[in-house]
Write an enzyme that holds these catalytic residues in place. Structure first.
Site, PDB file in Angstrom:
ATOM      1  N   HIS A  60      48.497  58.627  78.219  1.00 51.85           N
ATOM      2  CA  HIS A  60      47.381  58.608  77.263  1.00 51.85           C
ATOM      3  C   HIS A  60      46.995  60.051  76.930  1.00 51.85           C
ATOM      4  CE1 HIS A  60      43.382  58.086  75.582  1.00 51.85           C
ATOM      5  NE2 HIS A  60      43.723  56.828  75.341  1.00 51.85           N
ATOM      6  N   GLU A  69      48.618  55.949  69.367  1.00 53.45           N
ATOM      7  CA  GLU A  69      47.177  56.211  69.328  1.00 53.45           C
ATOM      8  C   GLU A  69      46.960  57.628  68.806  1.00 53.45           C
ATOM      9  OE1 GLU A  69      45.128  53.470  72.370  1.00 53.45           O
ATOM     10  OE2 GLU A  69      45.654  55.289  73.423  1.00 53.45           O
TER      11      GLU A  69
HETATM   12  P1  13P Z   1      38.713  53.613  71.384  1.00 48.60           P
HETATM   13  O1  13P Z   1      39.071  52.211  70.979  1.00 48.60           O
HETATM   14  O2  13P Z   1      37.396  53.681  72.120  1.00 48.60           O
HETATM   15  O3  13P Z   1      38.803  54.575  70.242  1.00 48.60           O
HETATM   16  O4  13P Z   1      39.797  54.082  72.474  1.00 48.60           O
HETATM   17  C1  13P Z   1      41.135  53.834  72.219  1.00 48.60           C
HETATM   18  C2  13P Z   1      41.939  54.208  73.382  1.00 48.60           C
HETATM   19  O5  13P Z   1      42.059  55.371  73.749  1.00 48.60           O
HETATM   20  C3  13P Z   1      42.595  53.130  74.135  1.00 48.60           C
HETATM   21  O6  13P Z   1      43.443  53.670  75.073  1.00 48.60           O
END
Ligand code: 13P
Length: 254
Positions: A97, A169
């Site tokens: 992440h 992401e």
């Molecule tokens: P948010 O949905 O709070 O933006 O976070 C996304 C995330 O990092 C999931 O791993």
């Protein structure tokens, strides 16, 4: 095709908050058809066992860990290993992440080692990739995420790759300071990821400021097989509503 709806709680929830959320989910799911929707929840390490135990009668929900070391055991103070999180009840391991890459020194190399360790123990790696805002502004989003994925998945056999989940992401879309990505901004990176990995991995997920207003649209993007959600899903009601949206999406698909 499976539609994945998952949440990471990041560094949130006490044991009682965690078990209350998981108990509420089990209650909601009892006797309910999910079709092709696959729920998963990734608590902090302290709550993996309690959440897995609370969901023991609901094996449709996969429980995960937010991180695990590449070694099985040893002098690695503060770390937990894949066998340890598996022992606690985890079946997924989130890896790479952007918050871990930024604050805890995760590199493409450690990410690759963790993916390999997770696969070796029969758990599902959830590989997170995503570009920072300056890379996006320079038009480099797609090249950046393809490169991150290639480095993390280098050398895997087809069978191993078939067990991997990838979550795209974009860093600029994540968390309190993030802004929700528009559908048009995601089409190109997902087309590229879909072309490279679409039929070869277990799923391609999107994450970053997913909310109840944009979830259905995001699920409609070509090659998006699910959503990986932070804030919106930390309240159980938000997560349940996302599951309903996903069930509707899965049912309506041609
Ligand atoms: P948010 O949905 O709070 O933006 O976070 C996304 C995330 O990092 C999931 O791993």
């Amino acid at each position: 095709m499976t539609v994945w709806i998952g949440t990471s709680w990041k560094m949130n929830k006490t044991l009682s908050e965690a078990t209350e959320w998981a108990g509420g989910l089990a209650e909601f799911l009892a006797g309910r058809q999910l079709g092709e929707v696959q729920p998963f929840v990734i608590p902090p390490a302290t709550a993996i066992a309690a959440v897995a135990q609370t969901l023991r009668e609901e094996p449709r929900v996969l429980v995960g860990a937010q991180n695990a070391h590449w070694e099985d055991a040893g002098a690695w103070t503060g770390e937990v290993s894949v066998p340890q999180v598996a022992d606690a009840g985890a079946r997924i391991v989130e890896i790479g992440h952007s918050e871990r890459r930024e604050h805890f020194g995760e590199t493409d190399e450690t990410v690759r080692a963790k993916v390999a360790a997770t696969l070796a123990h029969g758990l599902v790696p959830l590989l997170c990739i995503g570009e920072p805002a300056d890379v996006k502004d320079a038009g480099g989003s797609t090249a950046h995420v393809l490169e991150q994925a290639a480095r993390a998945l280098e050398g895997l056999e087809a069978e191993q790759l078939g067990r991997v989940l990838i979550a795209y992401e974009p860093i600029w879309a994540i968390g309190e300071h993030g802004r929700p990505a528009g559908v048009a901004e995601l089409e190109e990176p997902f087309a590229a990821l879909g072309g490279a990995y679409g039929h070869r991995v277990a799923g391609l997920l999107y994450g970053g400021s997913v909310n109840l207003d944009n979830a259905a649209q995001l699920l409609g993007i070509a090659h998006v097989d699910g959503l990986f959600v932070g804030r919106t899903a930390w309240r159980l009601e938000g997560y349940l509503r996302l599951l309903e949206i996903a069930v509707q999406h899965a049912t309506a698909r041609p």
